[in-house]
Write an enzyme that holds these catalytic residues in place. Structure first.
Site, PDB file in Angstrom:
ATOM      1  N   SER A 151     113.089 -58.065 -51.501  1.00 45.31           N
ATOM      2  CA  SER A 151     112.790 -56.953 -52.490  1.00 45.31           C
ATOM      3  C   SER A 151     113.317 -55.709 -51.656  1.00 45.31           C
ATOM      4  O   SER A 151     112.992 -55.672 -50.342  1.00 45.31           O
ATOM      5  CB  SER A 151     111.656 -57.082 -53.115  1.00 45.31           C
ATOM      6  OG  SER A 151     111.363 -55.550 -53.606  1.00 45.31           O
ATOM      7  N   TYR A 162     102.533 -55.888 -50.678  1.00 46.30           N
ATOM      8  CA  TYR A 162     103.723 -56.448 -51.235  1.00 46.30           C
ATOM      9  C   TYR A 162     104.848 -56.093 -50.536  1.00 46.30           C
ATOM     10  O   TYR A 162     105.859 -57.069 -50.029  1.00 46.30           O
ATOM     11  CB  TYR A 162     104.239 -56.012 -52.846  1.00 46.30           C
ATOM     12  CG  TYR A 162     105.335 -56.498 -53.262  1.00 46.30           C
ATOM     13  CD1 TYR A 162     105.698 -57.922 -53.842  1.00 46.30           C
ATOM     14  CD2 TYR A 162     106.541 -55.606 -53.641  1.00 46.30           C
ATOM     15  CE1 TYR A 162     106.792 -58.123 -54.308  1.00 46.30           C
ATOM     16  CE2 TYR A 162     107.656 -56.010 -54.269  1.00 46.30           C
ATOM     17  CZ  TYR A 162     107.973 -57.392 -54.695  1.00 46.30           C
ATOM     18  OH  TYR A 162     109.104 -57.932 -55.104  1.00 46.30           O
TER      19      TYR A 162
END
Length: 267
Positions: A151, A162
């Site tokens: 990501s 995350y």
């Protein structure tokens, strides 16, 4: 329904045995559909039985697909998936590690210790375990491709755990590629940016969102769009295409690379 999704060929994955994890929805489902449309035999590994719907769609189009229910946050889940894939398809040419996704969106000081651990288990461990479970088979065959889905959120707001997990995926990709190249295995990754997708079939968490939660999430949306050069979210097709390229023989001289797919945002 058309026989194949648009912008596909029948050449790149003809006869290839491909495992796609986290493909009950979103990018993973799109990747599974497109690999099948280009001739690949697909196994979807996911803990959601909703992945059966993707398998049914692939079969309706004349493709070959199987679903294996497993919890990839645990090594046993990845190991049993690898065993099933090899026994079902005979071997595995390509592994696409797609499991992950932020569970909560809020400033770091608002996270509980257990929430941080859950975020890391959701977005780092499935890729760690997937690589570990499938790598021995690929090394034994002297060939294989692993595509990790990371990501651009390694630099973002309101999702630090995350971001740290996806930073780990990037490091894993680079280091494992260094080790595995001499053994015939390529290891690469894409780093998707914000992506337009249908409403989630499976919520990221079971909590009731407050007005503050919505405000924190909107900050992520605003920051994501502002960080891109093209000032928009990408589409599922725009995220799937680079994954398929890196998985294919077209990318045979590429390994250790994390390709940002974020409209110019480098993550």
């Amino acid at each position: 329904m058309s026989s194949t999704p648009p912008n596909t060929t029948r050449a790149r994955f003809e006869g290839k045995a491909v495992v796609v994890t986290g493909a009950a929805q979103g990018i993973g489902a799109e990747v599974a559909r497109r690999i099948s449309a280009e001739g690949g035999r697909v196994i979807i590994g996911d803990r959601s039985p909703l992945a059966k719907d993707v398998v049914a769609e692939i079969e309706e189009r004349g493709g070959q697909a199987h679903f294996f229910e497993c919890d990839l946050e645990q090594f046993d889940g990845a190991a049993t998936l690898a065993e099933y894939a090899v026994s079902t398809l005979g071997h595995v040419d390509i592994l696409i590690n797609n499991v992950g996704g932020t569970i909560w969106t809020k400033p770091y000081e608002q996270y509980g210790v257990d929430e941080i651990e859950q975020e890391v288990r959701r977005s780092l461990f499935p890729t760690l375990w997937g690589c570990r479970a499938f790598l021995p088979h690929m090394v034994e065959r002297g060939q294989g491709v692993i595509v990790n889905v990371s990501s651009i959120a390694t630099r973002s707001i309101n999702r630090v755990p995350y971001a740290a997990s996806k930073g780990g995926v990037n490091a894993l990709t680079a280091s494992l590629a260094f080790e595995a190249a001499a053994k015939g295995v390529r290891v690469v990754a894409t780093a998707p940016g914000g992506t337009e997708a249908p409403p989630r079939k499976i919520p990221r968490n079971d909590g009731v969102l407050t007005d503050q939660d919505h405000a924190w999430y909107q900050q992520i949306v605003d920051q994501t769009v502002d960080s891109t050069y093209v000032k928009r979210y990408g589409t599922l097709a725009e995220q799937a295409a680079p994954i398929l390229f890196l998985a294919s023989n077209d990318a045979s001289y590429i390994t250790g690379t994390v390709l940002p797919v974020g409209g110019g945002d480098q993550g």
